[in-house]
Design a protein around this motif. Structure first.
Motif, PDB file in Angstrom:
ATOM      1  N   ARG A 424       0.898  -1.164  -0.092  1.00  0.00           N
ATOM      2  CA  ARG A 424      -0.080  -0.257  -0.196  1.00  0.00           C
ATOM      3  C   ARG A 424       0.847   1.194  -0.175  1.00  0.00           C
ATOM      4  NH1 ARG A 424      -4.361   1.013   4.802  1.00  0.00           N
ATOM      5  NH2 ARG A 424      -5.402  -0.521   3.723  1.00  0.00           N
ATOM      6  N   TYR A 425       1.803   1.598   0.906  1.00  0.00           N
ATOM      7  CA  TYR A 425       2.704   2.577   1.208  1.00  0.00           C
ATOM      8  C   TYR A 425       3.868   2.885  -0.020  1.00  0.00           C
ATOM      9  CZ  TYR A 425      -0.300   3.377   4.891  1.00  0.00           C
ATOM     10  OH  TYR A 425      -1.407   3.582   5.687  1.00  0.00           O
ATOM     11  N   VAL A 426       4.078   1.284  -0.586  1.00  0.00           N
ATOM     12  CA  VAL A 426       4.967   1.609  -1.702  1.00  0.00           C
ATOM     13  C   VAL A 426       4.255   2.262  -2.867  1.00  0.00           C
ATOM     14  CG1 VAL A 426       5.901   0.111  -3.788  1.00  0.00           C
ATOM     15  CG2 VAL A 426       6.559  -0.490  -1.276  1.00  0.00           C
ATOM     16  N   ARG A 427       3.193   2.213  -3.028  1.00  0.00           N
ATOM     17  CA  ARG A 427       2.032   2.760  -4.231  1.00  0.00           C
ATOM     18  C   ARG A 427       1.902   4.133  -3.786  1.00  0.00           C
ATOM     19  NH1 ARG A 427      -0.981  -2.021  -3.772  1.00  0.00           N
ATOM     20  NH2 ARG A 427      -2.358  -0.953  -2.483  1.00  0.00           N
ATOM     21  N   LYS A 428       1.794   4.581  -2.504  1.00  0.00           N
ATOM     22  CA  LYS A 428       1.670   5.710  -2.092  1.00  0.00           C
ATOM     23  C   LYS A 428       2.510   6.697  -2.060  1.00  0.00           C
ATOM     24  CE  LYS A 428      -0.084   8.567   2.057  1.00  0.00           C
ATOM     25  NZ  LYS A 428      -0.690   8.386   3.236  1.00  0.00           N
ATOM     26  N   HIS A 429       3.814   6.198  -1.758  1.00  0.00           N
ATOM     27  CA  HIS A 429       5.075   7.067  -1.739  1.00  0.00           C
ATOM     28  C   HIS A 429       5.935   6.983  -2.915  1.00  0.00           C
ATOM     29  CE1 HIS A 429       3.776   8.587   2.311  1.00  0.00           C
ATOM     30  NE2 HIS A 429       3.724   7.233   2.692  1.00  0.00           N
ATOM     31  N   GLY A 430       5.531   5.894  -3.798  1.00  0.00           N
ATOM     32  CA  GLY A 430       6.523   5.890  -5.069  1.00  0.00           C
ATOM     33  C   GLY A 430       7.832   5.152  -4.675  1.00  0.00           C
ATOM     34  N   LYS A 431       7.894   4.382  -3.604  1.00  0.00           N
ATOM     35  CA  LYS A 431       9.027   3.921  -3.130  1.00  0.00           C
ATOM     36  C   LYS A 431       9.169   2.338  -3.942  1.00  0.00           C
ATOM     37  CE  LYS A 431      11.253   4.880  -0.013  1.00  0.00           C
ATOM     38  NZ  LYS A 431      12.650   5.482   0.498  1.00  0.00           N
ATOM     39  N   ARG A 432      10.462   1.696  -3.940  1.00  0.00           N
ATOM     40  CA  ARG A 432      10.731   0.519  -4.441  1.00  0.00           C
ATOM     41  C   ARG A 432      11.149  -0.400  -3.519  1.00  0.00           C
ATOM     42  NH1 ARG A 432      11.210  -0.212  -9.866  1.00  0.00           N
ATOM     43  NH2 ARG A 432      12.592  -2.065  -9.645  1.00  0.00           N
ATOM     44  N   ILE A 433      10.221  -1.242  -2.784  1.00  0.00           N
ATOM     45  CA  ILE A 433      10.756  -2.268  -1.724  1.00  0.00           C
ATOM     46  C   ILE A 433      10.480  -3.343  -2.281  1.00  0.00           C
ATOM     47  CG2 ILE A 433      10.076  -3.012   0.741  1.00  0.00           C
ATOM     48  CD1 ILE A 433      10.951   0.037   0.679  1.00  0.00           C
ATOM     49  N   GLN A 434      11.567  -4.405  -2.026  1.00  0.00           N
ATOM     50  CA  GLN A 434      11.753  -5.758  -2.541  1.00  0.00           C
ATOM     51  C   GLN A 434      10.931  -6.699  -1.615  1.00  0.00           C
ATOM     52  OE1 GLN A 434      15.620  -6.454  -3.586  1.00  0.00           O
ATOM     53  NE2 GLN A 434      15.438  -4.788  -5.104  1.00  0.00           N
ATOM     54  N   GLY A 435      11.243  -6.136  -0.253  1.00  0.00           N
ATOM     55  CA  GLY A 435      10.622  -7.333   0.874  1.00  0.00           C
ATOM     56  C   GLY A 435      11.123  -6.909   2.281  1.00  0.00           C
ATOM     57  N   ILE A 436      10.836  -7.539   3.261  1.00  0.00           N
ATOM     58  CA  ILE A 436      11.026  -7.404   4.677  1.00  0.00           C
ATOM     59  C   ILE A 436      12.080  -8.441   5.031  1.00  0.00           C
ATOM     60  CG2 ILE A 436      10.208  -7.230   6.966  1.00  0.00           C
ATOM     61  CD1 ILE A 436       7.395  -6.716   5.708  1.00  0.00           C
ATOM     62  N   SER A 437      13.054  -7.909   5.603  1.00  0.00           N
ATOM     63  CA  SER A 437      14.268  -8.856   6.253  1.00  0.00           C
ATOM     64  C   SER A 437      13.725  -9.707   7.187  1.00  0.00           C
ATOM     65  CB  SER A 437      15.388  -8.019   6.752  1.00  0.00           C
ATOM     66  OG  SER A 437      15.074  -7.527   8.144  1.00  0.00           O
ATOM     67  N   ALA A 438      14.139 -10.842   7.350  1.00  0.00           N
ATOM     68  CA  ALA A 438      13.782 -12.033   8.366  1.00  0.00           C
ATOM     69  C   ALA A 438      13.950 -11.441   9.698  1.00  0.00           C
ATOM     70  CB  ALA A 438      14.723 -13.117   8.182  1.00  0.00           C
ATOM     71  N   THR A 439      14.968 -10.680  10.117  1.00  0.00           N
ATOM     72  CA  THR A 439      14.838  -9.836  11.402  1.00  0.00           C
ATOM     73  C   THR A 439      13.804  -8.929  11.692  1.00  0.00           C
ATOM     74  OG1 THR A 439      17.548 -10.228  11.215  1.00  0.00           O
ATOM     75  CG2 THR A 439      16.489  -8.944  12.894  1.00  0.00           C
ATOM     76  N   ALA A 440      13.531  -8.228  11.093  1.00  0.00           N
ATOM     77  CA  ALA A 440      12.296  -7.295  10.978  1.00  0.00           C
ATOM     78  C   ALA A 440      11.125  -8.169  11.180  1.00  0.00           C
ATOM     79  CB  ALA A 440      12.538  -6.293   9.665  1.00  0.00           C
ATOM     80  N   MET A 441      11.008  -9.170  10.329  1.00  0.00           N
ATOM     81  CA  MET A 441       9.703 -10.151  10.362  1.00  0.00           C
ATOM     82  C   MET A 441       9.716 -10.688  11.943  1.00  0.00           C
ATOM     83  SD  MET A 441       6.926 -10.718   8.989  1.00  0.00           S
ATOM     84  CE  MET A 441       7.286 -10.338   7.033  1.00  0.00           C
ATOM     85  N   ASP A 442      10.860 -11.223  12.304  1.00  0.00           N
ATOM     86  CA  ASP A 442      10.880 -11.826  13.525  1.00  0.00           C
ATOM     87  C   ASP A 442      10.602 -10.844  14.583  1.00  0.00           C
ATOM     88  OD1 ASP A 442      11.655 -14.264  15.204  1.00  0.00           O
ATOM     89  OD2 ASP A 442      13.401 -12.616  15.746  1.00  0.00           O
ATOM     90  N   MET A 443      11.095  -9.571  14.700  1.00  0.00           N
ATOM     91  CA  MET A 443      10.737  -8.317  15.613  1.00  0.00           C
ATOM     92  C   MET A 443       9.268  -8.156  15.536  1.00  0.00           C
ATOM     93  SD  MET A 443      13.981  -5.914  14.571  1.00  0.00           S
ATOM     94  CE  MET A 443      13.157  -4.616  15.570  1.00  0.00           C
ATOM     95  N   MET A 444       8.610  -8.182  14.662  1.00  0.00           N
ATOM     96  CA  MET A 444       7.194  -8.124  14.325  1.00  0.00           C
ATOM     97  C   MET A 444       6.405  -9.197  14.985  1.00  0.00           C
ATOM     98  SD  MET A 444       6.523  -5.905  10.906  1.00  0.00           S
ATOM     99  CE  MET A 444       7.244  -6.837   9.869  1.00  0.00           C
ATOM    100  N   LEU A 445       6.893 -10.400  14.694  1.00  0.00           N
ATOM    101  CA  LEU A 445       6.208 -11.721  15.216  1.00  0.00           C
ATOM    102  C   LEU A 445       6.362 -11.648  16.781  1.00  0.00           C
ATOM    103  CD1 LEU A 445       7.530 -14.172  12.459  1.00  0.00           C
ATOM    104  CD2 LEU A 445       5.021 -13.303  12.936  1.00  0.00           C
ATOM    105  N   ARG A 446       7.318 -11.299  17.114  1.00  0.00           N
ATOM    106  CA  ARG A 446       7.649 -11.395  18.922  1.00  0.00           C
ATOM    107  C   ARG A 446       7.115 -10.059  19.512  1.00  0.00           C
ATOM    108  NH1 ARG A 446      11.930 -14.938  20.041  1.00  0.00           N
ATOM    109  NH2 ARG A 446      12.759 -13.310  21.935  1.00  0.00           N
ATOM    110  N   TYR A 447       6.542  -9.322  18.839  1.00  0.00           N
ATOM    111  CA  TYR A 447       6.038  -7.989  19.564  1.00  0.00           C
ATOM    112  C   TYR A 447       4.665  -8.197  19.769  1.00  0.00           C
ATOM    113  CZ  TYR A 447       4.942  -3.046  20.151  1.00  0.00           C
ATOM    114  OH  TYR A 447       4.533  -1.863  20.570  1.00  0.00           O
TER     115      TYR A 447
END
Length: 552
Positions: A424-447
């Protein structure tokens, strides 16, 4: 099968001994029952026929009943030199004619003539005379016998062709036995009926499967379209139950009460119910009762406005009027003052009365045709017990309850939601994001996500804006989600704790790269599957979120 057991009574004794025929029938019946797809069934059938008889070649051809074109042709024992353009050359001489006329036929070896039989009956007249003379003259069996494959309706599905089944048995004292040929054609006709029944059964089964698959896809796309309009995202067991509830209640007129913590998406669910209802083309009006001062609620809901100078009341347009024919969403209904609760109850009672009040010429004063969907993050039952919420209003609003669990109770939805917000926010802000790192995903899963989906959406938008290399890393997330190790600072605690944290991070990184496949992760790390599953259990690593994220 009862029909098949009696075949030996229809076949001349010279065709072979009873045991040989019984074994043939048994093997063919096994071949028919062993395959669920048509092509393996055809190949197994003709291979079995060749193995149990003296047939040198076998050809089976199926046609498309819609257009009459050749759909499938399989050959066994046919040299490449006897094929042309992907088809057996025999097809040009006899198979196409058998399919066209729907009658069994033999192709003579010497003159290459096609002689038709009538449903297993031998040819008569000149045809029979010519065939007998040719068999006697050349002392050879026919080159090929071909039978039509018919379904129960008599439609020709294709043709089955083989060389003579039992060549030695066809030789009589004066040469080849014409009666033996007739018996062989009869036998092959019965076998062709067996094959045709099996083909028809498989085709019908596959057609049913394709129809069910199409219906499932249509239903899933329909559901996805409804929910995509309201940005509802989730695949956990709890959210699948919510999807089911939305589908159940959308087409009805009953009032719905949605409960859950702030930020779980109650308004989106209300909007999905409205869009899935017959009222979808009518207004969807929303009001957050927690955000309005008490003295403004009456004017918004009921259009009653008090003049501060004169003290007089005037009647303006209310939200009930604005939502006429549609849906009125009352968010945070638990914050509705007691006096307004009585007004709301009265409005609902009048609307549902079999004798509604009549309005004036313009309909003013008549109860509006409005469906009420309410939501609350407070426990209304406790408010009822504390005399802060009317019991009669509670039961009238709570005709169909939907509970939305907090994000911490449906962890498997976190990767799906995270990727949804990234897109959603890639479209809104015109950014190029390939994905979320495993560490960042793990942080979100533990939060623990006290702010639920609303909090996640805010954090993901910030991370999208902060990323400069197309990847969202752990340090792009707010400090509330980070630990010293995740921030890259000096590790805290013992060496054992630090090594455990490092090992956990390595395993989660590998699982993320292989989409949660434990077997491939074990191979990548050079350890056994049993060992990696032990470590995943020790570190409480659930592979499902990685698989769910890969499926989006």
């Amino acid at each position: 099968m009862a029909d098949l057991v009696d075949l030996k009574t229809d076949v001349t004794p010279g065709v072979g001994e009873g045991g040989r025929l019984v074994q043939l029938l048994f093997d063919l019946s096994h071949a028919v029952g062993a395959h669920l797809d048509v092509e393996p069934l055809l190949r197994s059938f003709i291979e079995t026929l060749r193995r149990r008889t003296e047939a040198g070649r076998g050809v089976v051809t199926l046609v498309n009943l819609q257009n009459g074109m050749i759909e499938t042709e399989l050959t066994v024992g046919v040299p490449l030199a006897e094929k042309s353009g992907g088809r057996c050359r025999l097809g040009a001489e006899i198979i196409d004619k058998v399919i066209e006329h729907g009658r069994p036929a033999v192709l003579t070896a010497a003159s290459r003539k096609v002689v038709f039989f009538d449903d297993g009956e031998p040819p008569s007249g000149e045809g029979a005379k010519g065939l007998v003379e040719e068999l006697a003259r050349w002392n050879k069996p026919p080159a090929f016998i071909c039978m039509p494959l018919r379904n129960a309706a008599g439609e020709v599905l294709g043709a089955l062709g083989v060389d003579r089944l039992f060549m030695e048995s066809q030789r009589g004292a004066g040469g080849l036995d014409f009666a033996g040929l007739v018996g062989e054609v009869t036998l092959l006709g019965r076998l062709a009926r067996l094959l045709a029944q099996a083909v028809e059964s498989r085709r019908r089964m596959r057609e049913r499967e394709r129809r069910l698959e199409r219906e499932k896809d249509l239903l899933q796309n329909e559901i996805k379209d409804h929910f995509r309009q309201s940005n509802i995202v989730g695949s956990s067991h709890a959210f699948r139950h919510i999807y089911k509830s939305i589908k159940q209640v959308s087409s009805s007129k009953v009032h719905v009460l949605i409960t859950g913590e702030p930020g779980v998406g109650k308004e989106l669910i209300a909007e999905a119910i409205h869009k899935g209802s017959p009222r979808a083309e009518q207004p969807f009006i929303r009001i957050n009762l927690a955000s309005l001062p008490e003295d403004m609620i009456e004017g918004e809901l009921f259009g009653t406005v008090r003049n501060t100078l004169t003290g007089a009341f005037t009647q303006g347009q209310s939200l009930f009027d604005a939502a006429r024919g549609g849906t009125l969403f009352l968010d945070e209904i638990g914050n509705l003052p007691m006096a307004m609760q009585a007004r709301l109850l009265q409005a609902l009672q009048e609307k549902e009365s079999p004798f509604p009040a009549k309005g004036g010429e313009d309909g003013a004063g008549a109860p509006a045709d409005v469906r009420i969907i309410s939501a609350t993050s407070r426990n209304l039952e406790e408010l009822v017990q504390q005399f802060q919420f009317r019991m009669d209003l509670y039961y009238r609003l709570n005709l169909f309850p939907i509970y939305v669990p907090p994000l911490r109770e449906r962890k498997s939805d976190i990767p799906i939601l995270a990727n949804h917000f990234v897109a959603r926010y890639v479209r809104k802000h015109g950014k190029r994001i390939q994905g979320i790192s495993a560490t960042a995903m793990d942080m979100m899963l533990r939060y623990h996500w006290p702010g639920n989906i609303r909090e996640m959406e805010s954090y993901i938008e910030q991370a999208v804006l902060l990323s400069v290399d197309g990847i969202i890393y752990g340090y792009h997330l707010p400090p509330a989600l980070r630990t010293p190790q995740q921030e890259g600072g000096a590790p805290q605690g013992s060496l054992k704790d630090s090594l455990s944290a490092l090992e956990r991070k390595i395993i989660t990184d590998v699982l993320n790269s292989v989409q949660g496949n434990a077997v491939r992760a074990a191979q990548t790390l050079g350890i056994s599957e049993r060992r990696i599953r032990q470590k995943m259990a020790r570190y409480q690593i659930d592979p499902k979120p990685f698989r769910a994220a890969a499926g989006r």
